[in-house]
Design a protein around this motif. Structure first.
Motif, PDB file in Angstrom:
ATOM      1  N   VAL A   1     -13.614 -27.283   9.318  1.00 23.82           N
ATOM      2  CA  VAL A   1     -12.312 -26.622   9.258  1.00 23.82           C
ATOM      3  C   VAL A   1     -11.259 -27.568   8.696  1.00 23.82           C
ATOM      4  N   THR A   2     -11.271 -28.821   9.155  1.00 26.12           N
ATOM      5  CA  THR A   2     -10.313 -29.796   8.626  1.00 26.12           C
ATOM      6  C   THR A   2     -10.535 -30.025   7.142  1.00 26.12           C
ATOM      7  N   LEU A   3     -11.809 -30.076   6.708  1.00 23.88           N
ATOM      8  CA  LEU A   3     -12.108 -30.255   5.284  1.00 23.88           C
ATOM      9  C   LEU A   3     -11.571 -29.075   4.479  1.00 23.88           C
TER      10      LEU A   3
ATOM     11  N   SER B   1      -7.720 -12.555  12.924  1.00 24.88           N
ATOM     12  CA  SER B   1      -8.446 -11.320  12.671  1.00 24.88           C
ATOM     13  C   SER B   1      -7.918 -10.220  13.584  1.00 24.88           C
ATOM     14  N   ARG B   2      -8.219  -8.985  13.213  1.00 32.11           N
ATOM     15  CA  ARG B   2      -7.780  -7.866  14.031  1.00 32.11           C
ATOM     16  C   ARG B   2      -8.354  -7.970  15.437  1.00 32.11           C
ATOM     17  N   LEU B   3      -9.600  -8.432  15.534  1.00 33.47           N
ATOM     18  CA  LEU B   3     -10.234  -8.583  16.839  1.00 33.47           C
ATOM     19  C   LEU B   3      -9.468  -9.574  17.703  1.00 33.47           C
ATOM     20  N   ALA B   4      -9.147 -10.746  17.134  1.00 31.52           N
ATOM     21  CA  ALA B   4      -8.452 -11.766  17.916  1.00 31.52           C
ATOM     22  C   ALA B   4      -7.051 -11.317  18.310  1.00 31.52           C
ATOM     23  N   MET B   5      -6.302 -10.731  17.366  1.00 29.35           N
ATOM     24  CA  MET B   5      -4.922 -10.340  17.646  1.00 29.35           C
ATOM     25  C   MET B   5      -4.850  -9.201  18.658  1.00 29.35           C
TER      26      MET B   5
ATOM     27  N   ASN C   1     -16.685 -18.753  17.006  1.00 29.00           N
ATOM     28  CA  ASN C   1     -16.605 -18.722  15.538  1.00 29.00           C
ATOM     29  C   ASN C   1     -15.244 -18.259  15.034  1.00 29.00           C
ATOM     30  N   GLU C   2     -14.355 -17.874  15.948  1.00 31.04           N
ATOM     31  CA  GLU C   2     -13.095 -17.262  15.538  1.00 31.04           C
ATOM     32  C   GLU C   2     -12.112 -18.328  15.055  1.00 31.04           C
TER      33      GLU C   2
ATOM     34  N   SER D   1      -9.513 -23.445  14.890  1.00 33.86           N
ATOM     35  CA  SER D   1     -10.513 -22.787  15.724  1.00 33.86           C
ATOM     36  C   SER D   1      -9.940 -22.526  17.109  1.00 33.86           C
ATOM     37  N   LEU D   2     -10.475 -21.491  17.769  1.00 37.34           N
ATOM     38  CA  LEU D   2     -10.094 -21.209  19.152  1.00 37.34           C
ATOM     39  C   LEU D   2     -10.846 -22.088  20.136  1.00 37.34           C
ATOM     40  N   LEU D   3     -11.783 -22.915  19.658  1.00 36.44           N
ATOM     41  CA  LEU D   3     -12.456 -23.848  20.553  1.00 36.44           C
ATOM     42  C   LEU D   3     -11.440 -24.814  21.153  1.00 36.44           C
TER      43      LEU D   3
END
Length: 745
Positions: A71-73, A102-106, A161-162, A130-132
């Motif tokens: 993600v940082t890359l 994403s619609r799922l997350a929001m 993975n979100e 990431s949500l991690l």
């Protein structure tokens, strides 16, 4: 005082603990040189500027390497192996941040849970995060276990993975989320709002979160570029069902309306429904199927019944209503549908007869939808939104960039030609990334007064933004190669250009002459002679999306899975069109039928390939290119006209070709004046292209063995390397391939 800076080479971190957590691992000496302690923040400058937490790398990590996560890359806009500038940075506590996702997350994740997931991370506007949770060194106020539990309950097992995007921070610059930070979803709830406290627990029937209409004004129907036909048909159906039900009754029909809207992910299916419903004066009650499917069965059933009840109540008040079920295949899968599916279908069946109510479902995978949904009393009509072609992408870019400040040099048509397979969502991401690049460029130049997006910003964004259809790992990396980089091989390059590039670049010429372009090409030749290199060069020349499958990757021991993998491969190719499907080592993927001992798996894969290449469903803007060293082992049915009908022999390089290969392999290697590559090439009879490249590599290593301070490679080094690297071409196999090629001419 200017902050110290060090330039390092990026490498993906091998540690699973660092994955997607915004951590960069640096050698302890680098930390000391920058005056940093473990878990201090650093600024990383690549194509984009981002920030991360710095920690000590494991022993044995080279001093000049920065280990970063994927993600940082991506936030840096760099490929692995390129250089990044690392420097200390001051991070302040954020008063507020705005995040999109994403619609799922929001829909499913409350702002309070989002704040827990982001606590302890360094955030910069425009970054993907990431949500991690950052659980390697949790700061005060972090509650990692609660964040994990809430995210798992809200999204399901795929929550790890979100990714979300930081849209805005206050103050600007790198910030850290604290317990007092106000976190808001872009255009949605924020911490402290009553609706923001909703979690995966059951909700009262009076206020179902999924039934809220979109807050943003719908896109005007006139701006639905590429979906005009689907919008027209949907408008007609809504008009008849909502405004003229008596006309349908007089004609012996009913006003019940159920529609399935299909199309590739990100093409704008839900946007189409909202826009047409708004134009028809109808309200929209939206049920996000992936969110509901992630919940416990009882809660999911309640969500569905709440949405249906809300839609029926609105219709009963005399206001036309559309019950929009997005990504319905998540809730009603065709493979092993859960008991909940029957409950959902019964609820939909009870809603459809309601006067003034229409059921509209969307799916990117219509073949994966429970067939019971298509019953005559439920969803009996279907409309498809196709992926945009070059002309449509040009029009879409003109609409999307209409309100953005642009330089006069911006040419949407040139960008559209460089974006094969991009859908509306991809073009939106491209616009956002171009805006970020323009902002960084203007900020560095000290010209914030009149920022504008330039052509280089849009083209530069292509280095970072990938189309949704190419989001998995089976795409071939081109690396900037074109056919001009391929030495010699004039006849081979011309044959491949005619068979692969012409059908995708000049379909009008084939239509004008009334002929079908070739469906596929079989490229064969001895190993190491550049078949895969040629494919990469073809893709770079034609700017194609390439989906690559090596050997027997599609083989699966479970019945039906191999055929499903073949269908999925070609479905993704259609979505990414114009696209090239590259089947490497096709003799292992499609051997002669009846001669394998794998319980018929290979035979079924061959049958699936034949169906996709020459079946009922046409294969448009997709060319299949297969490569093999053993063409005699490939099933003959694949080689007839209409399938892999063109056969191109890639011979071993001759003297001139070997000289070109040596020059290409040594273009970054300093050679002494006594080196004559033409003379070296004349001595390499029987060497493949890979062997020639290995000779140059071995010569450089020989020079290093003599002295690690060696600055050039001389003729003696090349002579030593030639004795060490033996030719790999098998004369027997070469004779068989030449005989096979002669029999095909």
């Amino acid at each position: 005082m200017t902050a110290p800076e060090i330039t390092l080479t990026t490498r993906l971190s091998p540690s699973a603990l660092d994955t997607r957590r915004g951590v960069v691992r640096l050698h302890p000496e680098v930390l000391d040189a920058l005056g940093l302690r473990a878990w201090d923040a650093v600024r990383l400058t690549g194509s984009r500027v981002t920030a991360a937490l710095a920690a000590a790398a494991t022993p044995g990590t080279p001093t000049g390497v920065a280990l970063v996560d994927d993600v940082t890359l991506s936030n840096l806009g760099l490929p692995e192996g390129t250089q990044v500038v690392v420097s200390p940075v001051r991070v302040v506590a954020a008063r507020s941040i705005t995040v999109s996702g994403s619609r799922l997350a929001m829909t499913a994740v409350s702002p309070e849970t989002l704040r827990l997931a982001l606590t302890g991370k360094v955030l910069t506007t425009g970054d993907a995060v990431s949500l991690l949770p950052q659980d390697l060194a949790p700061p005060p106020g972090a509650d990692v276990s609660t964040a994990r539990r809430r995210l798992s309950a809200a999204i399901g097992m795929t929550w790890t993975n979100e990714l979300v995007t930081v849209a805005e921070t206050d103050p600007a610059g790198p910030v850290a989320v604290q317990p007092a930070t106000v976190v808001r979803w872009q255009g949605g709830a924020r911490t402290g709002d009553r609706i923001g406290a909703v979690t995966a627990a059951p909700q009262p029937a009076a206020e179902p979160a999924q039934a809220a209409a979109p807050e943003r004004p719908p896109v005007p129907v006139a701006d639905l570029v590429g979906a005009e036909d689907a919008a027209r048909r949907l408008t007609e159906w809504f008009d008849l069902a909502f405004q003229h039900p008596e006309l349908l009754a007089r004609l012996g029909s009913s006003a019940r309306l159920g529609v399935l809207v299909t199309g590739p992910p990100g093409v704008g299916k839900a946007t189409l429904v909202r826009s047409v419903a708004h134009a028809a004066g109808a309200e929209v009650v939206e049920l996000v199927a992936p969110t509901v499917a992630a919940l416990e069965a009882g809660t999911a059933s309640q969500r569905v019944h709440d949405a249906v009840a809300d839609a029926k109540a609105r219709a009963a008040r005399g206001k036309p209503c559309v019950l929009l079920v997005s990504d319905v295949d998540s809730l009603l899968p065709s493979a092993a549908p859960p008991p909940l599916a029957t409950v959902v279908l019964d609820a939909f069946r009870a809603a459809v007869p309601t006067t003034g109510l229409a059921l509209v479902a969307t799916s990117a995978h219509p073949e994966s939808v429970d067939p019971r949904l298509r019953a005559p009393d439920l969803v009996e009509r279907e409309v498809t939104v196709a992926a945009p072609d070059t002309r449509t992408r040009t029009a879409l870019l003109q609409v999307l960039l209409r309100d953005a400040p642009l330089e006069s040099t911006v040419d949407p048509s040139a960008v559209a030609e460089r974006t094969p397979g991009f859908v509306v969502a991809d073009l939106l991401a491209l616009r956002r990334e171009a805006a970020v690049r323009a902002a960084v460029r203007h900020k560095q130049a000290g010209e914030p007064a009149d920022p504008r997006i330039a052509q280089e910003d849009l083209l530069g964004a292509l280095e970072v933004v990938r189309p949704i259809s190419m989001s998995t790992s089976d795409n071939l990396q081109v690396g900037g190669l074109t056919l001009d980089d391929v030495g010699d091989m004039g006849e081979v390059k011309q044959a491949l250009t005619e068979a692969v590039l012409w059908p995708l670049q000049y379909p009008d010429s084939f239509a004008r002459l009334g002929v079908q372009p070739p469906r596929g090409v079989l490229m064969y030749g001895p190993p190491g002679c550049g078949k895969t290199f040629l494919v990469r060069a073809l893709a770079g020349t034609g700017r194609l999306n390439v989906l690559s499958v090596k050997g027997a990757e599609l083989m699966d021991k479970w019945v039906g899975e191999s055929e499903r993998a073949v269908r999925e491969l070609f479905r993704r190719a259609r979505d990414a069109a114009p696209a090239l499907v590259f089947l490497d080592e096709v003799d292992a993927l499609a051997p002669r039928r009846g001669q394998s001992g794998d319980s018929g798996v290979a035979d079924r894969v061959v049958a699936a390939l034949l169906t996709e290449l020459d079946g009922v469903e046409p294969l448009r803007d997709v060319v299949v290119l297969a490569a093999t060293n053993r063409p005699d082992l490939v099933d003959p049915a694949l080689l007839r006209p209409g399938r892999l009908e063109r056969m191109v022999y890639v011979p071993p390089p001759d003297t001139a070709a070997r000289a070109e290969i040596l020059r290409s392999a040594a273009k970054n290697t300093p050679l002494a004046r006594d080196v004559d590559l033409d003379a070296v090439a004349a001595e390499l009879d029987g060497y493949s292209a890979a062997d020639c490249a290995a000779v140059v590599r071995e010569a450089a290593l020989t020079a290093m063995r003599e002295s690690l301070a060696a600055a050039e490679v001389n003729a003696a080094h090349l002579a030593t390397a030639r004795r060490a690297v033996r030719p790999s071409l098998d004369p027997v196999q070469l004779a068989e391939l030449e005989a096979y090629a002669a029999s095909r001419t």
